[in-house]
Design a protein around this motif. Structure first.
Motif, PDB file in Angstrom:
ATOM      1  N   GLY A  95       0.780  -1.247   0.000  1.00 58.58           N
ATOM      2  CA  GLY A  95       0.000   0.000   0.000  1.00 58.58           C
ATOM      3  C   GLY A  95       0.802   1.281   0.000  1.00 58.58           C
ATOM      4  O   GLY A  95       0.274   2.333   0.393  1.00 58.58           O
ATOM      5  N   LEU A  96       2.048   1.245  -0.438  1.00 62.20           N
ATOM      6  CA  LEU A  96       2.833   2.479  -0.550  1.00 62.20           C
ATOM      7  C   LEU A  96       2.120   3.481  -1.460  1.00 62.20           C
ATOM      8  O   LEU A  96       1.516   3.105  -2.463  1.00 62.20           O
ATOM      9  CB  LEU A  96       4.206   2.185  -1.167  1.00 62.20           C
ATOM     10  CG  LEU A  96       5.293   1.617  -0.265  1.00 62.20           C
ATOM     11  CD1 LEU A  96       6.475   1.160  -1.119  1.00 62.20           C
ATOM     12  CD2 LEU A  96       5.769   2.622   0.783  1.00 62.20           C
ATOM     13  N   ASP A  97       2.223   4.767  -1.093  1.00 63.11           N
ATOM     14  CA  ASP A  97       1.661   5.820  -1.943  1.00 63.11           C
ATOM     15  C   ASP A  97       2.674   6.331  -2.959  1.00 63.11           C
ATOM     16  O   ASP A  97       2.287   6.923  -3.962  1.00 63.11           O
ATOM     17  CB  ASP A  97       1.197   7.001  -1.073  1.00 63.11           C
ATOM     18  CG  ASP A  97       0.035   6.616  -0.179  1.00 63.11           C
ATOM     19  OD1 ASP A  97      -1.047   6.318  -0.717  1.00 63.11           O
ATOM     20  OD2 ASP A  97       0.216   6.589   1.057  1.00 63.11           O
ATOM     21  N   GLY A  98       3.961   6.120  -2.675  1.00 62.14           N
ATOM     22  CA  GLY A  98       4.956   6.650  -3.597  1.00 62.14           C
ATOM     23  C   GLY A  98       6.355   6.119  -3.346  1.00 62.14           C
ATOM     24  O   GLY A  98       6.585   5.318  -2.434  1.00 62.14           O
ATOM     25  N   ILE A  99       7.271   6.608  -4.179  1.00 61.17           N
ATOM     26  CA  ILE A  99       8.688   6.213  -4.114  1.00 61.17           C
ATOM     27  C   ILE A  99       9.534   7.478  -4.086  1.00 61.17           C
ATOM     28  O   ILE A  99       9.243   8.456  -4.788  1.00 61.17           O
ATOM     29  CB  ILE A  99       9.073   5.354  -5.342  1.00 61.17           C
ATOM     30  CG1 ILE A  99       8.274   4.047  -5.386  1.00 61.17           C
ATOM     31  CG2 ILE A  99      10.564   5.046  -5.356  1.00 61.17           C
ATOM     32  CD1 ILE A  99       8.508   3.214  -6.651  1.00 61.17           C
ATOM     33  N   GLU A 100      10.592   7.450  -3.279  1.00 55.49           N
ATOM     34  CA  GLU A 100      11.557   8.551  -3.281  1.00 55.49           C
ATOM     35  C   GLU A 100      12.413   8.424  -4.550  1.00 55.49           C
ATOM     36  O   GLU A 100      13.147   7.464  -4.721  1.00 55.49           O
ATOM     37  CB  GLU A 100      12.442   8.483  -2.026  1.00 55.49           C
ATOM     38  CG  GLU A 100      13.369   9.675  -1.925  1.00 55.49           C
ATOM     39  CD  GLU A 100      14.078   9.773  -0.582  1.00 55.49           C
ATOM     40  OE1 GLU A 100      14.071  10.871   0.005  1.00 55.49           O
ATOM     41  OE2 GLU A 100      14.649   8.767  -0.121  1.00 55.49           O
ATOM     42  N   ILE A 101      12.286   9.400  -5.423  1.00 54.61           N
ATOM     43  CA  ILE A 101      12.985   9.383  -6.714  1.00 54.61           C
ATOM     44  C   ILE A 101      14.333  10.110  -6.615  1.00 54.61           C
ATOM     45  O   ILE A 101      15.366   9.603  -7.048  1.00 54.61           O
ATOM     46  CB  ILE A 101      12.120  10.063  -7.815  1.00 54.61           C
ATOM     47  CG1 ILE A 101      10.711   9.452  -7.874  1.00 54.61           C
ATOM     48  CG2 ILE A 101      12.835  10.028  -9.166  1.00 54.61           C
ATOM     49  CD1 ILE A 101      10.610   8.042  -8.358  1.00 54.61           C
ATOM     50  N   ILE A 102      14.277  11.316  -6.055  1.00 52.06           N
ATOM     51  CA  ILE A 102      15.490  12.144  -5.907  1.00 52.06           C
ATOM     52  C   ILE A 102      16.136  11.837  -4.563  1.00 52.06           C
ATOM     53  O   ILE A 102      15.505  11.983  -3.516  1.00 52.06           O
ATOM     54  CB  ILE A 102      15.143  13.656  -5.978  1.00 52.06           C
ATOM     55  CG1 ILE A 102      14.386  14.001  -7.266  1.00 52.06           C
ATOM     56  CG2 ILE A 102      16.395  14.515  -5.807  1.00 52.06           C
ATOM     57  CD1 ILE A 102      15.160  13.842  -8.542  1.00 52.06           C
ATOM     58  N   HIS A 103      17.396  11.407  -4.595  1.00 54.12           N
ATOM     59  CA  HIS A 103      18.150  11.090  -3.381  1.00 54.12           C
ATOM     60  C   HIS A 103      19.632  11.101  -3.748  1.00 54.12           C
ATOM     61  O   HIS A 103      19.987  10.794  -4.895  1.00 54.12           O
ATOM     62  CB  HIS A 103      17.756   9.704  -2.838  1.00 54.12           C
ATOM     63  CG  HIS A 103      18.404   9.359  -1.532  1.00 54.12           C
ATOM     64  ND1 HIS A 103      19.609   8.682  -1.442  1.00 54.12           N
ATOM     65  CD2 HIS A 103      18.036   9.640  -0.254  1.00 54.12           C
ATOM     66  CE1 HIS A 103      19.942   8.551  -0.177  1.00 54.12           C
ATOM     67  NE2 HIS A 103      19.003   9.115   0.569  1.00 54.12           N
ATOM     68  N   PRO A 104      20.537  11.427  -2.807  1.00 52.26           N
ATOM     69  CA  PRO A 104      21.976  11.434  -3.137  1.00 52.26           C
ATOM     70  C   PRO A 104      22.497  10.110  -3.704  1.00 52.26           C
ATOM     71  O   PRO A 104      23.468  10.105  -4.453  1.00 52.26           O
ATOM     72  CB  PRO A 104      22.648  11.755  -1.794  1.00 52.26           C
ATOM     73  CG  PRO A 104      21.613  12.457  -0.999  1.00 52.26           C
ATOM     74  CD  PRO A 104      20.288  11.916  -1.438  1.00 52.26           C
ATOM     75  N   SER A 105      21.846   8.983  -3.349  1.00 52.02           N
ATOM     76  CA  SER A 105      22.323   7.683  -3.844  1.00 52.02           C
ATOM     77  C   SER A 105      21.732   7.318  -5.214  1.00 52.02           C
ATOM     78  O   SER A 105      22.029   6.261  -5.753  1.00 52.02           O
ATOM     79  CB  SER A 105      21.997   6.575  -2.830  1.00 52.02           C
ATOM     80  OG  SER A 105      20.596   6.419  -2.704  1.00 52.02           O
ATOM     81  N   HIS A 106      20.902   8.200  -5.773  1.00 50.77           N
ATOM     82  CA  HIS A 106      20.274   7.940  -7.071  1.00 50.77           C
ATOM     83  C   HIS A 106      20.893   8.830  -8.150  1.00 50.77           C
ATOM     84  O   HIS A 106      20.681  10.040  -8.145  1.00 50.77           O
ATOM     85  CB  HIS A 106      18.770   8.231  -7.018  1.00 50.77           C
ATOM     86  CG  HIS A 106      17.996   7.281  -6.162  1.00 50.77           C
ATOM     87  ND1 HIS A 106      16.630   7.377  -5.991  1.00 50.77           N
ATOM     88  CD2 HIS A 106      18.370   6.204  -5.430  1.00 50.77           C
ATOM     89  CE1 HIS A 106      16.209   6.411  -5.193  1.00 50.77           C
ATOM     90  NE2 HIS A 106      17.252   5.692  -4.829  1.00 50.77           N
ATOM     91  N   ASP A 107      21.616   8.228  -9.082  1.00 53.37           N
ATOM     92  CA  ASP A 107      22.089   8.991 -10.241  1.00 53.37           C
ATOM     93  C   ASP A 107      20.915   9.161 -11.212  1.00 53.37           C
ATOM     94  O   ASP A 107      19.806   8.693 -10.955  1.00 53.37           O
ATOM     95  CB  ASP A 107      23.289   8.308 -10.903  1.00 53.37           C
ATOM     96  CG  ASP A 107      23.004   6.877 -11.347  1.00 53.37           C
ATOM     97  OD1 ASP A 107      21.815   6.511 -11.486  1.00 53.37           O
ATOM     98  OD2 ASP A 107      23.968   6.123 -11.561  1.00 53.37           O
ATOM     99  N   SER A 108      21.151   9.842 -12.338  1.00 50.24           N
ATOM    100  CA  SER A 108      20.037  10.135 -13.252  1.00 50.24           C
ATOM    101  C   SER A 108      19.408   8.854 -13.801  1.00 50.24           C
ATOM    102  O   SER A 108      18.193   8.775 -13.990  1.00 50.24           O
ATOM    103  CB  SER A 108      20.483  11.052 -14.387  1.00 50.24           C
ATOM    104  OG  SER A 108      21.560  10.469 -15.081  1.00 50.24           O
ATOM    105  N   TYR A 109      20.230   7.822 -14.018  1.00 46.57           N
ATOM    106  CA  TYR A 109      19.691   6.536 -14.498  1.00 46.57           C
ATOM    107  C   TYR A 109      18.701   5.964 -13.471  1.00 46.57           C
ATOM    108  O   TYR A 109      17.601   5.539 -13.816  1.00 46.57           O
ATOM    109  CB  TYR A 109      20.825   5.536 -14.756  1.00 46.57           C
ATOM    110  CG  TYR A 109      20.324   4.128 -15.001  1.00 46.57           C
ATOM    111  CD1 TYR A 109      19.805   3.761 -16.246  1.00 46.57           C
ATOM    112  CD2 TYR A 109      20.308   3.183 -13.973  1.00 46.57           C
ATOM    113  CE1 TYR A 109      19.294   2.473 -16.462  1.00 46.57           C
ATOM    114  CE2 TYR A 109      19.803   1.899 -14.184  1.00 46.57           C
ATOM    115  CZ  TYR A 109      19.306   1.551 -15.428  1.00 46.57           C
ATOM    116  OH  TYR A 109      18.799   0.292 -15.632  1.00 46.57           O
ATOM    117  N   LYS A 110      19.114   5.951 -12.189  1.00 48.90           N
ATOM    118  CA  LYS A 110      18.250   5.393 -11.138  1.00 48.90           C
ATOM    119  C   LYS A 110      16.993   6.245 -10.947  1.00 48.90           C
ATOM    120  O   LYS A 110      15.910   5.715 -10.716  1.00 48.90           O
ATOM    121  CB  LYS A 110      19.018   5.264  -9.827  1.00 48.90           C
ATOM    122  CG  LYS A 110      19.958   4.049  -9.834  1.00 48.90           C
ATOM    123  CD  LYS A 110      20.821   3.999  -8.601  1.00 48.90           C
ATOM    124  CE  LYS A 110      21.766   2.804  -8.673  1.00 48.90           C
ATOM    125  NZ  LYS A 110      22.914   2.968  -7.776  1.00 48.90           N
TER     126      LYS A 110
END
Length: 286
Positions: free
Chosen positions: A219-234
């Protein structure tokens, strides 16, 4: 009780940071100092997401109102699933709801007990530090491994935070003790019942794709997209998964103020305000 304050405009050029830690968990700055930094960086909205704690929210409110910054209720809540530490970011919830308050009090006790067990393991290795020093370092906030690392550094046992984690406190290190073992479905339910939205924090850092898909079914409402461990590909990768499952986007700097150069990225790792608007529209429909 309103879950956000001091509304501002919502066009795509305005920025928000919905992942920030303060002294109320394992950050370096007070909630008031974070608001000052956010204002200086030109942020329109922030969420203070301390670990298993909402203690920073009331402290930040007056200065957020004064600076015209929207303060979104938040917390980063710990859970565990199939051997993974799963962090769930909650937003816009009623933080005075009794079940949620009781649960966070329970987490606070668990975190202190965990620290005591780690101190016991360190003592067996000849590393003598006291739980009192750690609680003092946490300034009555939510106790975490960074506080133990700071005490190890003060005692001259390690030269840096990274050494403290690699030698003693990391997930595969000898003094490690597992974090809070609540099932993520339970955490998601608590946030939902307090009228909030739940997001999986930094998926690239914490879960496999298979586990991510299972978490979505809880039942998650969303995902964290922007984060220091996420490059543009991720970022693009998780955005596609979120779109596939009709999930919301979130993100932020995961700022603690503890690491070199973190200050330089504050205000730069942000999300557009229209993501916040979409989160609010999901609330209205709930």
């Amino acid at each position: 009780m309103p879950s956000s304050l001091s509304g501002t405009g919502h066009n795509g050029f305005e920025k928000a940071d919905l992942h920030i830690h303060t002294k109320c968990s394992d950050g370096l700055f007070s909630p008031e100092e974070i608001v000052e930094k956010a204002a200086a960086a030109g942020l329109k909205a922030i969420s203070i997401t301390d670990h298993d704690s909402v203690a920073g929210i009331d402290k930040a409110k007056p200065s957020a109102i004064e600076k015209g910054i929207e303060l979104i209720t938040g917390a980063e809540m710990s859970s565990a699933y199939k051997g993974y530490d799963i962090h769930v970011l909650g937003y816009f919830f009623d933080y005075e709801q009794s079940a949620l308050k009781q649960y966070l009090d329970h987490c606070r006790l668990q975190r202190t007990e965990r620290a005591e067990r780690m101190v016991g393991k360190l003592a067996k290795m000849g590393v003598k530090i006291g739980i009192e020093q750690i609680i003092l370092k946490a300034q009555n906030g939510s106790v975490g491994r960074p506080h133990i690392a700071a005490v190890l550094q003060d005692g001259g046992y390690v030269k840096s935070f990274s050494e403290a984690f690699s030698r003693y406190l990391g997930a595969h290190s000898p003094a490690y003790v597992k974090s809070i073992e609540t099932h993520p479905a339970e955490v998601i339910k608590l946030i939902n019942e307090a009228s909030g939205l739940s997001f999986l924090a930094h998926p690239a850092q914490s879960v496999s794709d298979e586990i991510l898909k299972q978490l979505i079914t809880f039942g998650l409402d969303g995902i964290e997209i922007i984060h220091p461990s996420h490059d543009s590909y991720k970022q693009n990768y998780y955005r596609e998964i979120a779109n596939e499952y009709f999930l919301l986007f979130s993100g932020g700097s995961d700022f603690h103020g503890l690491k070199d150069r973190e200050d330089e990225i504050f205000g730069k790792l942000t999300i557009p305000m229209d993501w916040v608007t979409k989160m609010k529209s999901r609330l209205v429909k709930a």
